[in-house]
Motif scaffolding. Structure first.
Motif, PDB file in Angstrom:
ATOM      1  N   ARG A 117     -74.242   9.902  65.412  1.00 45.61           N
ATOM      2  CA  ARG A 117     -74.928  11.190  65.320  1.00 45.61           C
ATOM      3  C   ARG A 117     -75.000  11.646  63.866  1.00 45.61           C
ATOM      4  O   ARG A 117     -76.055  12.074  63.389  1.00 45.61           O
ATOM      5  N   THR A 122     -77.541   9.416  61.931  1.00 45.80           N
ATOM      6  CA  THR A 122     -78.939   9.708  62.268  1.00 45.80           C
ATOM      7  C   THR A 122     -79.364  11.068  61.720  1.00 45.80           C
ATOM      8  O   THR A 122     -80.464  11.203  61.176  1.00 45.80           O
ATOM      9  N   GLU A 129     -85.580  10.887  68.727  1.00 45.60           N
ATOM     10  CA  GLU A 129     -84.315  10.969  67.984  1.00 45.60           C
ATOM     11  C   GLU A 129     -83.142  10.448  68.808  1.00 45.60           C
ATOM     12  O   GLU A 129     -82.253   9.795  68.272  1.00 45.60           O
ATOM     13  N   ARG A 180     -80.684   7.451  67.756  1.00 47.98           N
ATOM     14  CA  ARG A 180     -79.227   7.602  67.717  1.00 47.98           C
ATOM     15  C   ARG A 180     -78.557   6.526  68.583  1.00 47.98           C
ATOM     16  O   ARG A 180     -77.558   5.931  68.187  1.00 47.98           O
TER      17      ARG A 180
END
Length: 94
Positions: A13, A16, A31, A35
């Protein structure tokens, strides 16, 4: 494994978010998918390291029975074998 799955998820997390915040990637996927990909890559890498460690340990147990597991000499030999097995796989360990 050196890191728990929870820690890997946190790292993925953070990675990213950093990549996206600094606009270092241009996503063509969501997204969450990105991730998940980063998390999967970290897990794959950790599994390779575990396999190399297991191979090196097994090699020493079989071929260096006089070495006391946990001794300084054991640690030196283990690191040498891990490096050797890493090179043979084309894996770059940090």
């Amino acid at each position: 494994m050196r890191l728990s799955e929870e820690r890997v998820a946190v790292l993925a997390r953070q990675i990213t978010e950093s990549l996206l915040d600094e606009e270092l990637v241009d996503l063509e996927i969501g997204e969450n998918d990105f991730r998940f990909m980063v998390e999967s890559l970290i897990m794959q890498d950790l599994k390779i390291e575990d396999e190399i460690d297991e191979e090196a340990t097994a090699f020493l147990l079989k071929n260096k029975p006089g070495l006391e597991e946990g001794s300084t000499e054991w640690g030196v030999e283990l690191e040498r074998k891990k490096e050797e097995f890493s090179i043979a796989r084309g894996y770059v360990a940090f």
